[in-house]
Design a protein around this motif. Structure first.
Motif, PDB file in Angstrom:
ATOM      1  N   HIS A   1     -16.829 -43.745  60.845  1.00 17.03           N
ATOM      2  CA  HIS A   1     -15.371 -43.637  60.866  1.00 17.03           C
ATOM      3  C   HIS A   1     -14.749 -44.541  59.798  1.00 17.03           C
ATOM      4  O   HIS A   1     -13.832 -44.137  59.077  1.00 17.03           O
ATOM      5  CB  HIS A   1     -14.834 -44.001  62.250  1.00 17.03           C
ATOM      6  N   THR A   2     -15.270 -45.753  59.682  1.00 19.44           N
ATOM      7  CA  THR A   2     -14.759 -46.694  58.679  1.00 19.44           C
ATOM      8  C   THR A   2     -15.012 -46.178  57.273  1.00 19.44           C
ATOM      9  O   THR A   2     -14.164 -46.308  56.392  1.00 19.44           O
ATOM     10  CB  THR A   2     -15.412 -48.072  58.877  1.00 19.44           C
ATOM     11  N   LEU A   3     -16.178 -45.568  57.065  1.00 18.16           N
ATOM     12  CA  LEU A   3     -16.487 -45.000  55.753  1.00 18.16           C
ATOM     13  C   LEU A   3     -15.521 -43.869  55.405  1.00 18.16           C
ATOM     14  O   LEU A   3     -14.998 -43.812  54.285  1.00 18.16           O
ATOM     15  CB  LEU A   3     -17.924 -44.495  55.726  1.00 18.16           C
ATOM     16  N   LYS A   4     -15.255 -42.993  56.355  1.00 18.36           N
ATOM     17  CA  LYS A   4     -14.307 -41.899  56.110  1.00 18.36           C
ATOM     18  C   LYS A   4     -12.920 -42.449  55.808  1.00 18.36           C
ATOM     19  O   LYS A   4     -12.216 -41.953  54.923  1.00 18.36           O
ATOM     20  CB  LYS A   4     -14.251 -40.958  57.310  1.00 18.36           C
ATOM     21  N   GLN A   5     -12.522 -43.475  56.554  1.00 21.30           N
ATOM     22  CA  GLN A   5     -11.213 -44.082  56.321  1.00 21.30           C
ATOM     23  C   GLN A   5     -11.141 -44.687  54.919  1.00 21.30           C
ATOM     24  O   GLN A   5     -10.137 -44.537  54.220  1.00 21.30           O
ATOM     25  CB  GLN A   5     -10.940 -45.148  57.373  1.00 21.30           C
ATOM     26  N   ALA A   6     -12.198 -45.363  54.483  1.00 19.49           N
ATOM     27  CA  ALA A   6     -12.215 -45.958  53.143  1.00 19.49           C
ATOM     28  C   ALA A   6     -12.158 -44.881  52.063  1.00 19.49           C
ATOM     29  O   ALA A   6     -11.474 -45.041  51.047  1.00 19.49           O
ATOM     30  CB  ALA A   6     -13.461 -46.822  52.961  1.00 19.49           C
ATOM     31  N   GLU A   7     -12.872 -43.780  52.293  1.00 17.35           N
ATOM     32  CA  GLU A   7     -12.836 -42.685  51.318  1.00 17.35           C
ATOM     33  C   GLU A   7     -11.436 -42.096  51.192  1.00 17.35           C
ATOM     34  O   GLU A   7     -10.950 -41.855  50.090  1.00 17.35           O
ATOM     35  CB  GLU A   7     -13.829 -41.593  51.720  1.00 17.35           C
ATOM     36  N   TRP A   8     -10.778 -41.867  52.325  1.00 24.10           N
ATOM     37  CA  TRP A   8      -9.425 -41.302  52.282  1.00 24.10           C
ATOM     38  C   TRP A   8      -8.420 -42.298  51.704  1.00 24.10           C
ATOM     39  O   TRP A   8      -7.474 -41.911  51.012  1.00 24.10           O
ATOM     40  CB  TRP A   8      -8.991 -40.821  53.669  1.00 24.10           C
ATOM     41  N   THR A   9      -8.617 -43.573  51.975  1.00 15.97           N
ATOM     42  CA  THR A   9      -7.741 -44.589  51.382  1.00 15.97           C
ATOM     43  C   THR A   9      -7.883 -44.579  49.867  1.00 15.97           C
ATOM     44  O   THR A   9      -6.888 -44.677  49.138  1.00 15.97           O
ATOM     45  CB  THR A   9      -8.078 -45.981  51.945  1.00 15.97           C
ATOM     46  N   PHE A  10      -9.115 -44.431  49.379  1.00 21.02           N
ATOM     47  CA  PHE A  10      -9.321 -44.371  47.936  1.00 21.02           C
ATOM     48  C   PHE A  10      -8.650 -43.130  47.347  1.00 21.02           C
ATOM     49  O   PHE A  10      -8.000 -43.206  46.299  1.00 21.02           O
ATOM     50  CB  PHE A  10     -10.821 -44.376  47.604  1.00 21.02           C
ATOM     51  N   ARG A  11      -8.800 -41.984  48.011  1.00 20.91           N
ATOM     52  CA  ARG A  11      -8.159 -40.758  47.517  1.00 20.91           C
ATOM     53  C   ARG A  11      -6.640 -40.908  47.475  1.00 20.91           C
ATOM     54  O   ARG A  11      -5.997 -40.477  46.508  1.00 20.91           O
ATOM     55  CB  ARG A  11      -8.556 -39.576  48.401  1.00 20.91           C
ATOM     56  N   LEU A  12      -6.086 -41.512  48.521  1.00 15.34           N
ATOM     57  CA  LEU A  12      -4.630 -41.738  48.533  1.00 15.34           C
ATOM     58  C   LEU A  12      -4.210 -42.691  47.419  1.00 15.34           C
ATOM     59  O   LEU A  12      -3.157 -42.504  46.795  1.00 15.34           O
ATOM     60  CB  LEU A  12      -4.189 -42.300  49.888  1.00 15.34           C
ATOM     61  N   SER A  13      -5.029 -43.703  47.150  1.00 15.25           N
ATOM     62  CA  SER A  13      -4.677 -44.646  46.087  1.00 15.25           C
ATOM     63  C   SER A  13      -4.664 -43.949  44.730  1.00 15.25           C
ATOM     64  O   SER A  13      -3.769 -44.190  43.912  1.00 15.25           O
ATOM     65  CB  SER A  13      -5.660 -45.830  46.066  1.00 15.25           C
ATOM     66  N   VAL A  14      -5.632 -43.072  44.504  1.00 18.06           N
ATOM     67  CA  VAL A  14      -5.647 -42.323  43.241  1.00 18.06           C
ATOM     68  C   VAL A  14      -4.410 -41.435  43.151  1.00 18.06           C
ATOM     69  O   VAL A  14      -3.753 -41.358  42.097  1.00 18.06           O
ATOM     70  CB  VAL A  14      -6.949 -41.492  43.115  1.00 18.06           C
ATOM     71  N   LEU A  15      -4.063 -40.781  44.253  1.00 15.77           N
ATOM     72  CA  LEU A  15      -2.878 -39.924  44.281  1.00 15.77           C
ATOM     73  C   LEU A  15      -1.606 -40.734  44.005  1.00 15.77           C
ATOM     74  O   LEU A  15      -0.764 -40.328  43.188  1.00 15.77           O
ATOM     75  CB  LEU A  15      -2.782 -39.205  45.631  1.00 15.77           C
ATOM     76  N   PHE A  16      -1.471 -41.875  44.666  1.00 20.15           N
ATOM     77  CA  PHE A  16      -0.287 -42.709  44.461  1.00 20.15           C
ATOM     78  C   PHE A  16      -0.206 -43.232  43.026  1.00 20.15           C
ATOM     79  O   PHE A  16       0.868 -43.221  42.417  1.00 20.15           O
ATOM     80  CB  PHE A  16      -0.291 -43.892  45.436  1.00 20.15           C
ATOM     81  N   MET A  17      -1.334 -43.699  42.499  1.00 20.03           N
ATOM     82  CA  MET A  17      -1.313 -44.238  41.135  1.00 20.03           C
ATOM     83  C   MET A  17      -1.014 -43.139  40.113  1.00 20.03           C
ATOM     84  O   MET A  17      -0.282 -43.367  39.146  1.00 20.03           O
ATOM     85  CB  MET A  17      -2.625 -44.951  40.807  1.00 20.03           C
ATOM     86  N   THR A  18      -1.545 -41.949  40.335  1.00 20.59           N
ATOM     87  CA  THR A  18      -1.257 -40.831  39.429  1.00 20.59           C
ATOM     88  C   THR A  18       0.215 -40.446  39.509  1.00 20.59           C
ATOM     89  O   THR A  18       0.881 -40.269  38.478  1.00 20.59           O
ATOM     90  CB  THR A  18      -2.145 -39.620  39.779  1.00 20.59           C
ATOM     91  N   GLY A  19       0.724 -40.333  40.720  1.00 19.15           N
ATOM     92  CA  GLY A  19       2.150 -40.001  40.901  1.00 19.15           C
ATOM     93  C   GLY A  19       3.059 -41.065  40.307  1.00 19.15           C
ATOM     94  O   GLY A  19       4.061 -40.746  39.644  1.00 19.15           O
TER      95      GLY A  19
END
Length: 180
Positions: free
Chosen positions: A68-86
């Motif tokens: 669960h923690t691994l999935k959360q870290a993966e999604w947090t990374f994806r969101l960070s890429v999305l936020f930084m790109t936006g």
């Protein structure tokens, strides 16, 4: 009797009648595998059900938590890429607005506000990336600790098996005394 059992795999288990299994039964290790109406290599394996012991339940809970923690870290990374790109795109839009409205004194604040908003969103993405990196570092440390524990458990199991063999070979007594 029904044509299939509770496992809902769609494979007819017509070799089971009256609680008797007509087919080969293969036992390997601690888990018993039952092959029904087929060869051992048919790929259909039915494991005998048994309750998990307390250490197995704890280990299952621990690994579920780590997954669960691994999935959360993966999604947090994806969101960070999305936020930084936006945020970067919004900063670029602010730059374009500054160039388009360079001579208009009424809209001089618009490019500044747009660029600051983009910078704020990019910083938020950076914070999410930092959080993801820390979580992944913690997961790596937990995986290394688990590997050490598994190695220790394996060595203990080998030692226990060896002690049991010595006890069995000498008919109930251990040939070498254990320290007190």
């Amino acid at each position: 009797m029904a044509d299939t059992t509770d496992d809902d795999d769609g494979i007819p288990e017509s070799g089971i009648s009256g609680g008797m299994v007509h087919g080969s039964v293969v036992q390997s290790g601690v888990i018993s595998n039952i092959h029904i109406n087929g060869s051992v290599n048919s790929g259909h394996v039915y494991q005998a059900s048994r309750d998990l012991s307390l250490p197995e339940r704890r280990q299952k809970f621990h690994f579920d938590f780590l997954n669960h923690t691994l999935k959360q870290a993966e999604w947090t990374f994806r969101l960070s890429v999305l936020f930084m790109t936006g945020g970067s795109l919004i900063i670029l839009a602010g730059g374009v607005l500054a160039l388009v409205h360079a001579g208009n004194p009424d809209l001089s604040y618009l490019p500044l506000v747009t660029s600051l908003t983009g910078a704020l969103i990019t910083v938020g993405g950076g914070a999410l990336a930092l959080h993801s990196k820390r979580t992944m570092a913690n997961l790596t440390k937990a995986a290394e600790d688990n590997e050490k524990k598994i190695d220790i458990d394996h060595k203990l199991e080998i030692a226990t098996t060896f002690i049991d063999r010595v006890a069995d070979s000498s008919r109930g007594t251990i040939s070498t005394p254990l320290p007190p």
